[in-house]
Motif scaffolding. Sequence first.
Motif, mmCIF file in Angstrom:
data_model
loop_
_atom_site.group_PDB
_atom_site.id
_atom_site.type_symbol
_atom_site.label_atom_id
_atom_site.label_comp_id
_atom_site.label_asym_id
_atom_site.label_seq_id
_atom_site.Cartn_x
_atom_site.Cartn_y
_atom_site.Cartn_z
ATOM 1 N N ASP A 42 0.824 -1.214 0.000
ATOM 2 C CA ASP A 42 0.000 0.000 0.000
ATOM 3 C C ASP A 42 0.859 1.265 0.000
ATOM 4 O O ASP A 42 0.456 2.298 -0.547
ATOM 5 C CB ASP A 42 -0.960 0.006 1.183
ATOM 6 C CG ASP A 42 -2.087 -1.014 1.031
ATOM 7 O OD1 ASP A 42 -2.349 -1.458 -0.108
ATOM 8 O OD2 ASP A 42 -2.693 -1.382 2.053
ATOM 9 N N ALA A 43 2.037 1.191 0.598
ATOM 10 C CA ALA A 43 2.952 2.336 0.561
ATOM 11 C C ALA A 43 3.441 2.563 -0.868
ATOM 12 O O ALA A 43 3.544 3.706 -1.320
ATOM 13 C CB ALA A 43 4.122 2.118 1.520
ATOM 14 N N VAL A 44 3.718 1.477 -1.596
ATOM 15 C CA VAL A 44 4.111 1.598 -3.006
ATOM 16 C C VAL A 44 2.983 2.240 -3.807
ATOM 17 O O VAL A 44 3.234 3.080 -4.674
ATOM 18 C CB VAL A 44 4.499 0.219 -3.591
ATOM 19 C CG1 VAL A 44 4.615 0.280 -5.113
ATOM 20 C CG2 VAL A 44 5.804 -0.265 -2.994
ATOM 21 N N THR A 45 1.759 1.866 -3.510
ATOM 22 C CA THR A 45 0.606 2.471 -4.185
ATOM 23 C C THR A 45 0.591 3.983 -3.962
ATOM 24 O O THR A 45 0.314 4.755 -4.891
ATOM 25 C CB THR A 45 -0.711 1.831 -3.695
ATOM 26 O OG1 THR A 45 -0.659 0.432 -3.994
ATOM 27 C CG2 THR A 45 -1.919 2.455 -4.352
ATOM 28 N N ALA A 46 0.919 4.432 -2.763
ATOM 29 C CA ALA A 46 0.971 5.871 -2.475
ATOM 30 C C ALA A 46 2.104 6.544 -3.255
ATOM 31 O O ALA A 46 1.920 7.642 -3.793
ATOM 32 C CB ALA A 46 1.133 6.105 -0.974
ATOM 33 N N VAL A 47 3.267 5.895 -3.335
ATOM 34 C CA VAL A 47 4.387 6.444 -4.108
ATOM 35 C C VAL A 47 3.985 6.584 -5.569
ATOM 36 O O VAL A 47 4.198 7.629 -6.196
ATOM 37 C CB VAL A 47 5.643 5.547 -3.960
ATOM 38 C CG1 VAL A 47 6.722 5.935 -4.959
ATOM 39 C CG2 VAL A 47 6.182 5.617 -2.533
ATOM 40 N N GLY A 113 5.566 -2.018 10.912
ATOM 41 C CA GLY A 113 4.472 -1.320 11.587
ATOM 42 C C GLY A 113 3.922 -0.234 10.705
ATOM 43 O O GLY A 113 3.518 -0.491 9.571
ATOM 44 N N ASP A 114 3.941 0.994 11.205
ATOM 45 C CA ASP A 114 3.369 2.125 10.470
ATOM 46 C C ASP A 114 4.394 2.918 9.683
ATOM 47 O O ASP A 114 4.109 4.035 9.230
ATOM 48 C CB ASP A 114 2.638 3.056 11.447
ATOM 49 C CG ASP A 114 1.367 2.426 11.981
ATOM 50 O OD1 ASP A 114 0.798 1.554 11.299
ATOM 51 O OD2 ASP A 114 0.939 2.816 13.082
ATOM 52 N N VAL A 115 5.591 2.371 9.486
ATOM 53 C CA VAL A 115 6.628 3.054 8.722
ATOM 54 C C VAL A 115 7.057 2.156 7.568
ATOM 55 O O VAL A 115 7.252 0.949 7.743
ATOM 56 C CB VAL A 115 7.845 3.396 9.604
ATOM 57 C CG1 VAL A 115 8.963 4.023 8.794
ATOM 58 C CG2 VAL A 115 7.429 4.339 10.736
ATOM 59 N N ALA A 116 7.197 2.763 6.394
ATOM 60 C CA ALA A 116 7.652 2.022 5.213
ATOM 61 C C ALA A 116 8.715 2.838 4.503
ATOM 62 O O ALA A 116 8.720 4.064 4.572
ATOM 63 C CB ALA A 116 6.489 1.751 4.267
ATOM 64 N N VAL A 142 10.312 7.624 2.417
ATOM 65 C CA VAL A 142 9.946 7.085 3.722
ATOM 66 C C VAL A 142 8.516 7.546 3.981
ATOM 67 O O VAL A 142 8.218 8.737 3.872
ATOM 68 C CB VAL A 142 10.900 7.580 4.833
ATOM 69 C CG1 VAL A 142 10.464 7.039 6.185
ATOM 70 C CG2 VAL A 142 12.340 7.183 4.514
ATOM 71 N N LEU A 143 7.662 6.603 4.306
ATOM 72 C CA LEU A 143 6.242 6.889 4.503
ATOM 73 C C LEU A 143 5.798 6.436 5.880
ATOM 74 O O LEU A 143 6.393 5.532 6.479
ATOM 75 C CB LEU A 143 5.390 6.157 3.453
ATOM 76 C CG LEU A 143 5.656 6.511 1.997
ATOM 77 C CD1 LEU A 143 6.681 5.570 1.394
ATOM 78 C CD2 LEU A 143 4.373 6.459 1.196
ATOM 79 N N LYS A 144 4.734 7.059 6.355
ATOM 80 C CA LYS A 144 4.120 6.673 7.624
ATOM 81 C C LYS A 144 2.636 6.467 7.382
ATOM 82 O O LYS A 144 2.006 7.243 6.658
ATOM 83 C CB LYS A 144 4.334 7.758 8.680
ATOM 84 C CG LYS A 144 3.788 7.377 10.041
ATOM 85 C CD LYS A 144 4.069 8.448 11.081
ATOM 86 C CE LYS A 144 3.454 8.029 12.402
ATOM 87 N NZ LYS A 144 3.436 9.139 13.345
ATOM 88 N N ARG A 145 2.100 5.397 7.984
ATOM 89 C CA ARG A 145 0.672 5.126 7.855
ATOM 90 C C ARG A 145 -0.092 6.027 8.816
ATOM 91 O O ARG A 145 0.176 6.076 10.006
ATOM 92 C CB ARG A 145 0.376 3.661 8.172
ATOM 93 C CG ARG A 145 -1.061 3.278 7.905
ATOM 94 C CD ARG A 145 -1.430 1.854 8.322
ATOM 95 N NE ARG A 145 -0.353 0.982 8.655
ATOM 96 C CZ ARG A 145 0.026 -0.076 7.921
ATOM 97 N NH1 ARG A 145 -0.598 -0.367 6.802
ATOM 98 N NH2 ARG A 145 1.015 -0.840 8.333
#
Length: 163
Positions: A42-47, A113-116, A142-145
Motif C-alpha cells: 500500500d505504501a508503493v501504491t501511495a508512491v 508497523g506504520d513506517v515504510a 519514507v512513509l508513515k501510515r
Amino acid sequence: MSRISSALALSIALLSATPAFAQDHAHGHDHAAGAVSAEAADAVTAVDAFHAALKAGDTAAALALLAPDVMIFEEGGAERSREEYASHHLGSDAAFAAASEATVARRSGWADGDVAWIVSEGRTTGQFNGRAVDRLTTETMVLKRHADGWRIHHIHWSSRAPG
C-alpha cells in the motif's frame, strides 16, 4: 553532548536494532533488494499515486500524499515542508513529469508497523524546455501510515547521466 557521547549513543542504537533485523530475517521476511514486501504494497501504491498526480499536473493530489513536515532532498538542496515544496519546486516537478517518461527498473520496499521505506532505481527520458532528457535516477521515500492512508515524510531524489 560531546562528539564521543553522540557517537556512542548512535552505536548503541544501531547495535540494539541489529538483533531485531536478524530475528526478522530469521523468520523468513526477505529484505532482498529488488523485492517489495507484502506489508509495503500500500505504501508503493501511495508512491505511484504521487508520481501519477505529478505527471497529470494534479498538484493538489500530489500535495495530499505528502506529510505537512515532509523533507525533500534533491541534488544537494532541501525543502523542509509541504508548504515550502508547494511554493518552490512542485510546479516545475509537475511540468517535468508531464514532459518526460519515467520508468522504474528496480524497486525494493519494506514496512515495519506504520513506517515504510520504498527505494527505486530507474531512467527518465524525453524533452523538457527544448532539451533532451536522459537520466538514471534513484529515489528513496519514507512513509508513515496515518488513519487515512500512507503519507510521504521524506523523499531523496538523485540522478546522473548514463554511462
